[in-house]
Design a protein around this motif. Structure first.
Motif, PDB file in Angstrom:
ATOM      1  N   THR A  12     -67.054 -62.437 -45.929  1.00 34.94           N
ATOM      2  CA  THR A  12     -68.328 -62.120 -45.285  1.00 34.94           C
ATOM      3  C   THR A  12     -69.485 -62.952 -45.833  1.00 34.94           C
ATOM      4  O   THR A  12     -70.516 -63.070 -45.169  1.00 34.94           O
ATOM      5  CB  THR A  12     -68.663 -60.625 -45.438  1.00 34.94           C
ATOM      6  OG1 THR A  12     -68.620 -60.289 -46.829  1.00 34.94           O
ATOM      7  CG2 THR A  12     -67.667 -59.766 -44.673  1.00 34.94           C
ATOM      8  N   ASP A  13     -69.325 -63.542 -47.008  1.00 35.54           N
ATOM      9  CA  ASP A  13     -70.369 -64.363 -47.626  1.00 35.54           C
ATOM     10  C   ASP A  13     -69.716 -65.673 -48.079  1.00 35.54           C
ATOM     11  O   ASP A  13     -68.995 -65.696 -49.071  1.00 35.54           O
ATOM     12  CB  ASP A  13     -70.975 -63.619 -48.812  1.00 35.54           C
ATOM     13  CG  ASP A  13     -72.074 -64.387 -49.520  1.00 35.54           C
ATOM     14  OD1 ASP A  13     -72.024 -65.641 -49.552  1.00 35.54           O
ATOM     15  OD2 ASP A  13     -72.981 -63.737 -50.069  1.00 35.54           O
ATOM     16  N   GLU A  15     -70.852 -68.444 -49.411  1.00 37.44           N
ATOM     17  CA  GLU A  15     -71.228 -68.990 -50.724  1.00 37.44           C
ATOM     18  C   GLU A  15     -70.480 -68.271 -51.841  1.00 37.44           C
ATOM     19  O   GLU A  15     -69.942 -68.908 -52.744  1.00 37.44           O
ATOM     20  CB  GLU A  15     -72.742 -68.908 -50.924  1.00 37.44           C
ATOM     21  CG  GLU A  15     -73.505 -69.884 -50.040  1.00 37.44           C
ATOM     22  CD  GLU A  15     -75.005 -69.779 -50.204  1.00 37.44           C
ATOM     23  OE1 GLU A  15     -75.472 -69.180 -51.189  1.00 37.44           O
ATOM     24  OE2 GLU A  15     -75.717 -70.318 -49.328  1.00 37.44           O
ATOM     25  N   GLU A  16     -70.428 -66.945 -51.776  1.00 34.84           N
ATOM     26  CA  GLU A  16     -69.685 -66.181 -52.777  1.00 34.84           C
ATOM     27  C   GLU A  16     -68.187 -66.482 -52.658  1.00 34.84           C
ATOM     28  O   GLU A  16     -67.489 -66.636 -53.650  1.00 34.84           O
ATOM     29  CB  GLU A  16     -69.947 -64.683 -52.624  1.00 34.84           C
ATOM     30  CG  GLU A  16     -69.274 -63.863 -53.702  1.00 34.84           C
ATOM     31  CD  GLU A  16     -69.477 -62.358 -53.529  1.00 34.84           C
ATOM     32  OE1 GLU A  16     -68.775 -61.611 -54.218  1.00 34.84           O
ATOM     33  OE2 GLU A  16     -70.309 -61.943 -52.706  1.00 34.84           O
ATOM     34  N   GLU A  52     -66.325 -68.114 -43.154  1.00 38.23           N
ATOM     35  CA  GLU A  52     -67.201 -66.957 -43.063  1.00 38.23           C
ATOM     36  C   GLU A  52     -66.867 -66.202 -41.789  1.00 38.23           C
ATOM     37  O   GLU A  52     -66.729 -66.792 -40.716  1.00 38.23           O
ATOM     38  CB  GLU A  52     -68.662 -67.407 -43.052  1.00 38.23           C
ATOM     39  CG  GLU A  52     -69.625 -66.276 -43.239  1.00 38.23           C
ATOM     40  CD  GLU A  52     -71.001 -66.784 -43.649  1.00 38.23           C
ATOM     41  OE1 GLU A  52     -71.575 -66.207 -44.570  1.00 38.23           O
ATOM     42  OE2 GLU A  52     -71.486 -67.752 -43.037  1.00 38.23           O
TER      43      GLU A  52
END
Length: 132
Positions: A12-13, A15-16, A52
């Protein structure tokens, strides 16, 4: 003839997810072709895509061969805040394995060959070091 493969995991993120999988795989991605998408070549012609989106809960697991499953378990629990997970083995299976969950619910795992000669031969095959 099959000569390459990809598997996609959604987070869902991005970058993470990028950071999490970079730490898991202990390497930077080979490609970031566009926003929301990161790719690693795990083995020649075998790609992991992290995209994503909405994770596919209950799919998998994607299991990765490692030389020392116990050491990798300790590492991911410490570095990636993975919950403790059990390592299994069965007499009739030539590997031990364990599965854990990433921060998005994707099932990931490791396996380790019990027969170290077999492991060495598999590594040589993957690296193209066997004679035909």
């Amino acid at each position: 003839m099959i000569f390459e493969m990809t598997i996609q995991i959604r987070v869902t993120d991005i970058e993470e997810g990028h950071r999490w999988y970079e730490t898991l795989l202990k390497k930077k991605p080979e490609l970031i072709p566009h926003e929301g998408f990161v790719e690693w070549e795990l083995l020649p012609g075998c790609w992991l895509q992290v995209a994503e989106g909405t994770p596919s809960l209950g799919s998998g697991p994607l299991r990765i061969a490692v030389k020392d499953i116990e050491a990798e378990k300790v590492r991911v629990m410490k570095e990636l805040d993975v919950e403790n997970f059990e390592i299994f083995s069965r007499e009739e299976v030539s590997a031990k394995w364990g599965t854990f969950i990433d921060h998005w619910g994707n099932q990931i795992g490791f396996f380790e060959y019990l027969n170290k000669h077999e492991q060495k031969e598999r590594i040589k095959t993957v690296l193209g070091l066997t004679e035909e």
